[in-house]
Motif scaffolding. Structure first.
Motif, mmCIF file in Angstrom:
data_model
loop_
_atom_site.group_PDB
_atom_site.id
_atom_site.type_symbol
_atom_site.label_atom_id
_atom_site.label_comp_id
_atom_site.label_asym_id
_atom_site.label_seq_id
_atom_site.Cartn_x
_atom_site.Cartn_y
_atom_site.Cartn_z
ATOM 1 N N SER A 145 -2.032 -1.366 5.942
ATOM 2 C CA SER A 145 -2.273 -0.604 4.535
ATOM 3 C C SER A 145 -2.655 -1.772 3.580
ATOM 4 O O SER A 145 -3.158 -1.336 2.560
ATOM 5 C CB SER A 145 -1.273 0.217 4.192
ATOM 6 N N LYS A 146 -1.868 -2.898 3.630
ATOM 7 C CA LYS A 146 -1.940 -3.915 2.511
ATOM 8 C C LYS A 146 -3.411 -4.544 2.561
ATOM 9 O O LYS A 146 -4.106 -4.707 1.414
ATOM 10 C CB LYS A 146 -1.025 -4.985 2.329
ATOM 11 N N PHE A 147 -3.879 -4.643 3.749
ATOM 12 C CA PHE A 147 -5.436 -5.011 3.963
ATOM 13 C C PHE A 147 -6.110 -3.864 3.475
ATOM 14 O O PHE A 147 -7.245 -4.364 2.588
ATOM 15 C CB PHE A 147 -5.536 -5.317 5.557
ATOM 16 N N ASN A 188 -6.939 5.337 1.016
ATOM 17 C CA ASN A 188 -6.293 4.329 1.592
ATOM 18 C C ASN A 188 -4.847 4.729 1.469
ATOM 19 O O ASN A 188 -4.372 4.533 2.610
ATOM 20 C CB ASN A 188 -6.474 2.974 0.870
ATOM 21 N N ILE A 189 -4.375 5.175 0.379
ATOM 22 C CA ILE A 189 -2.792 5.704 0.156
ATOM 23 C C ILE A 189 -2.678 6.859 1.030
ATOM 24 O O ILE A 189 -1.750 6.751 1.911
ATOM 25 C CB ILE A 189 -2.872 6.055 -1.276
ATOM 26 N N LEU A 190 -3.612 7.812 0.965
ATOM 27 C CA LEU A 190 -3.237 9.095 2.041
ATOM 28 C C LEU A 190 -3.423 8.499 3.401
ATOM 29 O O LEU A 190 -2.434 9.024 4.185
ATOM 30 C CB LEU A 190 -4.259 10.197 1.738
ATOM 31 N N GLN A 191 -4.216 7.660 3.736
ATOM 32 C CA GLN A 191 -4.348 7.403 5.085
ATOM 33 C C GLN A 191 -2.974 6.509 5.653
ATOM 34 O O GLN A 191 -2.354 6.866 6.913
ATOM 35 C CB GLN A 191 -5.548 6.508 5.526
ATOM 36 N N SER A 192 -2.776 5.538 4.885
ATOM 37 C CA SER A 192 -1.402 4.927 5.071
ATOM 38 C C SER A 192 -0.221 5.640 5.420
ATOM 39 O O SER A 192 0.583 5.500 6.125
ATOM 40 C CB SER A 192 -1.323 3.534 4.412
ATOM 41 N N MET A 193 -0.075 6.747 4.677
ATOM 42 C CA MET A 193 1.038 7.451 4.547
ATOM 43 C C MET A 193 0.858 8.750 5.491
ATOM 44 O O MET A 193 2.110 9.156 6.036
ATOM 45 C CB MET A 193 1.334 8.165 3.081
ATOM 46 N N SER A 194 -0.245 9.092 6.158
ATOM 47 C CA SER A 194 -0.401 10.076 7.176
ATOM 48 C C SER A 194 0.681 10.050 8.107
ATOM 49 O O SER A 194 1.226 11.243 8.323
ATOM 50 C CB SER A 194 -1.953 10.499 7.526
ATOM 51 N N ALA A 195 0.869 9.151 9.084
ATOM 52 C CA ALA A 195 1.621 9.082 10.129
ATOM 53 C C ALA A 195 3.196 9.354 9.484
ATOM 54 O O ALA A 195 3.917 10.160 9.959
ATOM 55 C CB ALA A 195 1.502 7.820 10.832
ATOM 56 N N ILE A 196 3.608 8.649 8.482
ATOM 57 C CA ILE A 196 4.890 8.860 7.980
ATOM 58 C C ILE A 196 5.177 10.259 7.644
ATOM 59 O O ILE A 196 6.279 10.648 7.617
ATOM 60 C CB ILE A 196 5.050 7.743 6.939
#
Ligand SMILES: Nc1ncnc2c1ncn2[C@@H]1O[C@H](COP(=O)(O)OP(=O)(O)OP(=O)(O)O)[C@@H](O)[C@H]1O
Ligand SMILES: Nc1ncnc2c1ncn2[C@@H]1O[C@H](COP(=O)(O)OP(=O)(O)OP(=O)(O)O)[C@@H](O)[C@H]1O
Ligand SMILES: [Mg+2]
Ligand SMILES: [Mg+2]
Lengths: 329, 344, 514, 344
Positions: free
Chosen positions: A183-185, B60-68
């Motif tokens: 996610s940082k990438f 990006n934010i939504l994708q990185s949070m989707s699993a959690i």
């Protein structure tokens, strides 16, 4: 493990080996190499696993002492905290070999490690050369609490500042977690879509990074000018495969097999009463005296590339070189 | 009939009813209590780096949070019933891990995996493992009446150890396409995982708000004896909730696996703290009976926005954890204070 | 009007099989035998009273008759057919509706949802129609004259409103058989009146009731048949008309009904010093009071629901912080809002709700009794368990607490005995003033008498007593009764008041009008 | 017979009392419920490796558990009052970390530390930091009525971040002798940390069992309203308990630091799971009001014996976590079952 036959007799010396952790690919490779090396060298093993917990390591050393081991091999991931235990072992005349890290204080018979600062420098030189000294690079740092991680970070940054001042480095702390790196990438790509180089300090971020590149359509063959250069670190088989496929460009092959072999080799030598002096060894490395009374066998940790060409004056190794432990079956 | 008596009955003091009547509107607003905080973070983010509000970054934010987020959804279900499931973080790694172990070909992955099943089995096996873990939890908690915190704390440790055991501590690579699809594909330019996450929350909102089963969760969490007296099959529903939560955790793990195209043996390690923080910031009560899916969603969103802003701001690495924690603490405290009643 | 013989119930009984019949029911909780081959038979259309002392097993039987508990032995039949399996909750709910003794209101859910829990109005898509639910709930509450917003969480209701939610819910099923387990314990006179009016309505429609109460006059008011349980056993069943109250009490207690506590306790000496002085007290909730209690005097503080009597009492003892005013005990000004200070000054307290404020259930009887007086147990700075047990042993003997010993956890005691432990705790500090808030709520007749006897005893020894209650029996022994209404003391009545006057005053009716 | 209510010292009905009278004895026995398990593990250990019962190894077990044991003691105090303190694991690292930061000389330690205070200040500063953390927790939980789980979860994250911040993630070493004394010195051949741990538990047994303050903890945990109505200053005692627990955590951290002669920035990371497991196995209730120090001690002892036996047995590295977890889960479940009532 296979210490039967003449167990209890004076034949095979009993050696305690503490594994630092069992949840990373690199250390698992190391764990896998230890028993066969022990068989080959004719030492009997007692193994423990300290799960990256220094307190557990200290306790494990106590159990080694209780079991009358004749020598200890360990890989303390925290180099400050083992001084008291080293003292105890020294008092009992039990020789110690440390793998991968060098204790901050206290002496051991031999340190077997590769130079982590060299990892960072190699990665920096590779990326600097490939990018032609300009552009943006992202670095996935490991955990801040790891000495090896910090060494790699510092040397990478220093080398960049010195040799490639035109390159901007984004350092991201990731706690050795692939999802955090991914996610940082992604975040960084959103703000700086023109990132051209990636340095990950260990293979933990490998798959996630490639996935992000793929999702953002940034995966081009190395020949393509739009290619993003990726340098990894560890030398696990998956990295070698990815180099072959042109997905990443280089990795540092940490000698997991040699860590196992030479850790046991030196401890056996110590038990047998042998001594060593600074200078080149028979296995292509050099023993250096890092401080008074402390010898270190600095194993070669080659940079692995697709073509094995020389980069910035340093030799590299082709991904399919049979000498790489990642290519052993 | 009863009116004769009422006339003589004491009229309640004048100001109390009005004071009380304002409550329900507030209660509904409580779901949105984090919206101001989210707006503040968004404004700060935009000031810090104009990239923040670009669709790229938002996705990006939504994708990185989707699993959690799906993990938070699962935990919210459990919390509403007044239980806790700590082991979700381990199921998150174990379920796809077992599936990968069964399907990946050791020839490709240097000895890892047993290649027992075809790749297409990856997804069903993942969900099945989730269901089995949930059923085991349910058996101990519901059937044998053991304390949920204790059981799932034990399970957290065991399941994590199991994943380390079968993987030998290594990362599973070379997942079959079926297993990485959810975490990596996109529909109309938006990653599938985001769709999945949004749909899951939408479904959860309807189920919790408008179905008998959903309301039963709240009733059980509010007072399990009363729920039983009202004819709710409390044991069955608790059991199903635990199974559902574990299956959702397995699904979340699958998304994560797809996103990273691999399953490290530490997948999910420590995630439960984040999950609890998100749920609680979002107004879900740890004592059961209270909390909404909308609130939980805003909770995760806030947490991931904070991380994103800190990354964009380029905060020195050694201070990110502290700042992140400080913002979480402040959010936790504020959400409890604005959320009305303090102690819950 | 309490003459049940005048009611036309002759034709209502003995038609068809009994609505419910429980035979030989045995139920054990650990080492406690809650029911010992007990049984009951309830005929269609009758209103059947179940009485017995605390812990006799009444609520346990209710649990079994409503399918919440599985009996260890015995059988239950409805209309001659065996009871449905425990898992089939819907089948049970078709046969019987119940107001349980323990609250089954879910505090976090709205009033409307509580009323229609697990039977929400649903549309054709199976989704809940909240608007309908709300409308129905409003209608139901109006029927019971409860003025509360159906959208508010039920936890914000007053105790009385909550009880009405329970009652309204149980009665709205349209069930033909309804169990009411102490429905009146939380209601004031007005509320009880409304409930009874409704019960009579339903009686006319042939609905069968099982009614549990510790107020014997209520039994005589609305019941036809009465069953007595004692020590987990069935003792007797008879037509209400055929038993006198004295016989009933005798059956419950297993001994001849003795005379209650003597009401001719000597009045305190006229020159007894002033003990409690409440001056211009205004509570945080707005109730006001000013009064005095002299040494050896027993003063009642009466009032209906929401009159503020509990509020005033809790403020006096420091459980709540006052808005204004001062409280002095024997000249010492009490620190506002400090229970510790009130105790140190010499107040002993029996709080309103023994489960919430009176007891720590997991701790032993001895620890509970001595909780207020750690100083008395100390030997060289440490608590001496022997001293504690000896101290508690004296209280156990004095109050006649039925327990296996000072070490037993209070959770193992019956309700009445738990209340005695709370009383023991209040008396442990040898208080100058005893404040008893609804001390006999939920306590059976005999235990009630015993608790009130304690009041007589301590007041004779010079302790002032403030009894805060709306039960006439509690107040009867008082030297004076202060009546509160809507947050003000509206009347003071001295000994010898008539019940009707007091009730009228509590309901806010001027005495002249009565 | 049963009706003689007023008569003095009425012996209650015939058969019930004997059955009931066994209860208190049982309750006391419950403290020792783990003793059989400990014996079993000891026997297994001895069979696995005859080293197990050697004094050397036993001292090793006690020494390696001493720091965590004091952490368990601290958590038990908090749990008995019906609260939870998750942040103890961070205080465990932060308190000695801050002290080290203030006293170590950057000249010796590659630039780490600020060398503000003389070495002798190490211990008082450690304890002071513990007290401050506890006071801050207490302020939020007791004074502002915020949920303890939530507050301390936030604090866990913040305090850990703070330690990473001041240390930059590195390990503090070169501690002054005063700071390493407790964790490294020995008295009559037994490490000071063991003495300290045993004394701490002995004191705690006396305080909890035989002082008004100690009994007040149980009263508060059992029913806080009743305790307040009995004149117990519940707020003050809760506050003091939280402060005491944090100071104890700081002390435990100091022992650990002395043992390691250094303070890694991750000190205590994840320890809270182990702490809860130990307390709960030892019979401490998560709902408050129940639990003994003897029980808690046997809980930690059991956990560390298990780890020791697994180590001596040379279990394959990747399976140690699983086996350890499985044994903990079994112990948790058994301890709940034998502990009598299931749900608590
Ligand atoms: N869930 C339970 N666990 C243990 N003991 C119980 C339980 N429920 C009831 N008991 C015990 O069973 C006995 C009968 O209790 P029950 O509640 O039926 O009495 P009751 O007649 O309703 O008394 P009351 O008039 O006080 O309501 C009591 O001794 C009580 O302590
Ligand atoms: N406005 C208010 N806000 C909060 N609590 C209140 C308010 N009014 C009353 N209470 C509380 O509600 C409880 C009952 O109220 P109150 O003392 O007024 O009635 P009461 O005379 O004791 O009647 P009852 O017989 O129903 O107990 C008390 O604990 C009181 O302090
Ligand atoms: Mg009852
Ligand atoms: Mg009231």
């Amino acid at each position: 493990s296979d210490g039967k036959g003449d167990a209890g007799g004076g034949g095979k010396p009993l050696v305690g080996v503490d594994y630092p952790r069992s949840d990373t690919d690199f250390w698992n490779a190391y764990i896998k190499y230890v028993p066969p090396s022990a068989r080959e060298l004719g030492v009997e093993l007692k193994t423990t696993n300290s799960q990256n917990d220094i307190a557990a390591l200290i306790s494990n050393i106590q159990t080694f002492i209780s079991q009358n081991v004749k020598g200890v091999v360990m890989a303390p991931q925290d180099t400050a905290a083992i001084a008291p235990s080293l003292q105890q072992l020294a008092d009992r005349k039990i020789p110690v070999v440390t793998i991968d890290t060098r204790p901050d204080t206290g002496n051991v018979f031999m340190v077997v490690r590769a130079d982590n600062r060299a990892y960072g420098t190699k990665a920096c030189q590779f990326l600097g050369t490939k990018l032609g000294g300009k552009g943006k690079v992202i670095m996935f740092q490991g955990g801040l609490d790891s000495i090896n991680g910090r060494d790699r970070t510092e040397s990478f940054n220093e080398c960049m500042k010195q040799n490639y001042p035109g390159i901007t480095v984004f350092g991201e702390a990731t706690e050795w977690k692939g999802d955090l790196a991914a996610s940082k990438f992604q975040t960084r790509l959103a703000s700086d879509p023109d990132i051209k180089g990636v340095y990950m300090q260990s293979s933990f971020a490998l798959a996630g990074t490639l996935q992000v590149l793929k999702q953002r359509n940034l995966q081009f063959p190395p020949s393509d000018p739009r290619h993003v250069f990726v340098v990894s670190n560890d030398g696990i088989p998956e990295e070698l495969k990815d180099i072959k496929e042109g997905l990443i460009d280089a990795t540092v092959s940490q000698p997991a097999d040699q860590f196992a072999t030479y850790g046991l080799y030196y401890v056996k030598a110590a038990i047998d009463g042998k001594t060593f002096a600074p200078g080149p060894t028979d296995h292509g490395s050099t023993i250096v005296q890092v401080r008074d009374g402390l010898l270190e066998d600095q194993l070669a940790a080659p940079l692995v590339t697709a073509d094995g060409a020389t980069v910035a004056g340093q030799p590299t190794v082709r991904y399919d070189d049979k000498a790489l432990w990642g290519n052993a079956s | 009939m009863s009116d004769t008596l009422v006339s003589t009955g004491a009229p309640a003091p004048t100001d109390r009813p009005t004071a009380r009547r304002r409550m329900p509107a507030l209660a509904r607003l409580r779901d949105l209590v984090l919206v101001p905080a989210i707006v503040v973070i968004a404004v700060v983010g935009q000031l810090v780096n104009p990239v923040f509000l670009q669709s790229d970054n938002l996705i990006n934010i939504l994708q990185s949070m989707s699993a959690i987020a799906i993990l938070v959804l699962a935990e919210t279900l459990v919390l509403v019933t007044g239980k806790m499931d700590l082991s979700l973080e381990s199921t998150f790694g174990l379920a796809p891990g077992v599936a990968a172990w069964l399907v990946v070909d050791p020839a490709i992955t240097h000895g890892l995996g047993v290649d027992l099943l075809a790749g297409a089995w990856g997804v069903p096996v993942t969900l099945l493992v989730g269901a089995l873990v949930g059923a085991f939890n349910g058996l101990l908690i519901v059937r044998y009446g053991l304390n949920g915190f204790i059981v799932t704390l034990g399970m957290l440790i065991v399941l994590r150890g199991l994943l380390t055991g079968i993987s030998g501590g290594s990362t599973f690579f070379g997942l079959p396409p079926s297993m990485s699809y959810l975490g990596s594909a996109s529909w109309v330019g938006v990653p599938v995982s985001i769709w999945l996450c949004l749909v899951a929350f939408a479904v959860a909102v309807v189920v919790l708000g408008f179905t008998a089963g959903g309301r039963a969760l709240y009733a059980i969490g509010g007072n399990v004896d009363a729920a039983r007296a009202a004819g709710i099959r409390t044991d069955r529903i608790l059991f199903l909730t635990l199974v559902t939560a574990s299956v959702l955790a397995a699904l979340a793990g699958l998304i994560q696996a797809g996103r990273l195209a691999s399953i490290p043996s530490g997948q999910g390690d420590g995630a439960i703290f984040q999950v609890f923080a998100a749920a609680v910031i979002g107004g879900v009560s740890l004592n059961g009976g209270k909390g909404s899916m909308v609130g939980a969603f805003t909770g995760v969103l806030l947490l991931f926005m904070i991380v994103n802003v800190l990354t964009l701001a380029g905060v020195p690495a050694q201070w990110t954890n502290f700042l992140n924690g400080a913002v979480i603490l402040v959010a936790l405290v504020l959400s409890r204070i604005t959320g009305g009643k303090a102690q819950e | 009007m309490t003459d049940s013989a005048a009611r036309p119930d002759d034709g209502r009984t003995d038609h068809g099989p009994p609505v419910v019949e429980a035979v030989d029911i045995t139920k054990r909780y650990g080492s406690t035998l809650a029911l010992d081959s007990a049984g009951i038979m309830i005929r269609p259309g009758e209103t059947h009273a179940l009485v017995g002392r605390n812990g006799a097993g009444k609520s346990t039987l209710v649990g079994i008759l409503t399918g919440l508990q599985e009996p260890d032995g015995g059988r239950v039949a409805f209309d001659g057919h065996p009871a449905p399996p425990l898992a089939d909750r819907d089948a049970w709910r078709r046969r019987v509706a119940c107001v349980y003794q323990k609250s089954t209101v879910i505090p976090t859910l709205s009033v409307a949802e509580n009323l229609f829990l697990n039977r929400h109005a649903r549309g054709r898509d199976r989704l809940i129609r909240w608007r309908t639910v709300r409308r129905e709930a409003e209608r139901l509450l109006r029927e019971w004259s409860v003025d509360a917003d159906v959208d508010q969480p039920a936890g914000t209701l007053t105790v009385e409103e909550r009880q009405f939610v329970e009652i309204a819910r149980a009665l709205s099923f349209g069930a033909r058989f309804i169990i009411l387990d102490e429905p009146t314990a939380q209601l004031d006179a007005g509320g009880i009146g409304r409930l009874f009016a409704r019960i009579r309505d339903l009686q006319q429609q042939g609905v069968t009731f099982l009614f549990i109460s510790h107020h014997l006059q209520e039994i005589y008011e609305i019941c036809d048949t009465v069953t007595v349980f004692r020590d987990a056993r069935h003792i007797r069943t008879a037509a209400v008309a055929d038993v006198t109250p004295a016989e009933l009490v005798a059956a419950m207690t297993g001994e001849e009904a003795g005379a209650g506590p003597s009401t001719d306790r000597p009045a305190p000496a006229g020159d007894a010093p002033e003990l409690l002085t409440v001056d211009g007290l205004v509570t945080a909730a707005g109730a006001e009071a000013s009064f005095r209690v002299r040494a050896g005097e027993v003063v009642g503080l009466a009032g209906g629901g929401g009159s503020g009597k509990v509020d005033v009492a809790e403020t006096i003892v420091g459980l709540r912080r006052p808005w204004a005013g001062a409280v002095r005990l024997a000249g010492r000004v009490l620190r506002p809002g400090s229970v510790r200070d009130a105790l140190d000054a010499g107040i002993g307290l029996v709080p309103q709700d023994r489960h919430r404020q009176g007891l720590v259930p997991m701790l032993s009887v001895a620890e509970n009794i001595t909780m207020t007086v750690p100083g008395k147990l100390r030997r060289r700075g440490f608590v001496a368990p022997a001293r504690r047990d000896a101290f508690a042993g004296r209280s156990i003997a004095d109050l006649g607490i039925k327990t296996t010993g000072p070490g037993q956890p209070v959770s193992g005691l019956s309700g009445g005995n738990q209340q005695k432990v709370v009383m023991g705790r209040a008396l442990a500090s040898d208080p100058k003033l005893l404040v008893l808030i609804t001390p006999t709520a939920g306590v059976d007749v005999r235990s009630k008498q015993n608790l009130l006897a304690v009041v007589d005893r301590v007041s004779a020894a010079g302790t002032g007593v403030l009894i805060v209650s709306d039960e006439l029996d509690d107040l009867r022994g008082c030297d004076r009764v202060l009546v509160m209404f809507a947050g003000r003391v509206v009347r003071e009545m001295s000994r010898g008041w008539r019940d009707a006057d007091l009730v009228a005053a509590m309901e806010g009716v001027q005495a002249e009008h009565v």
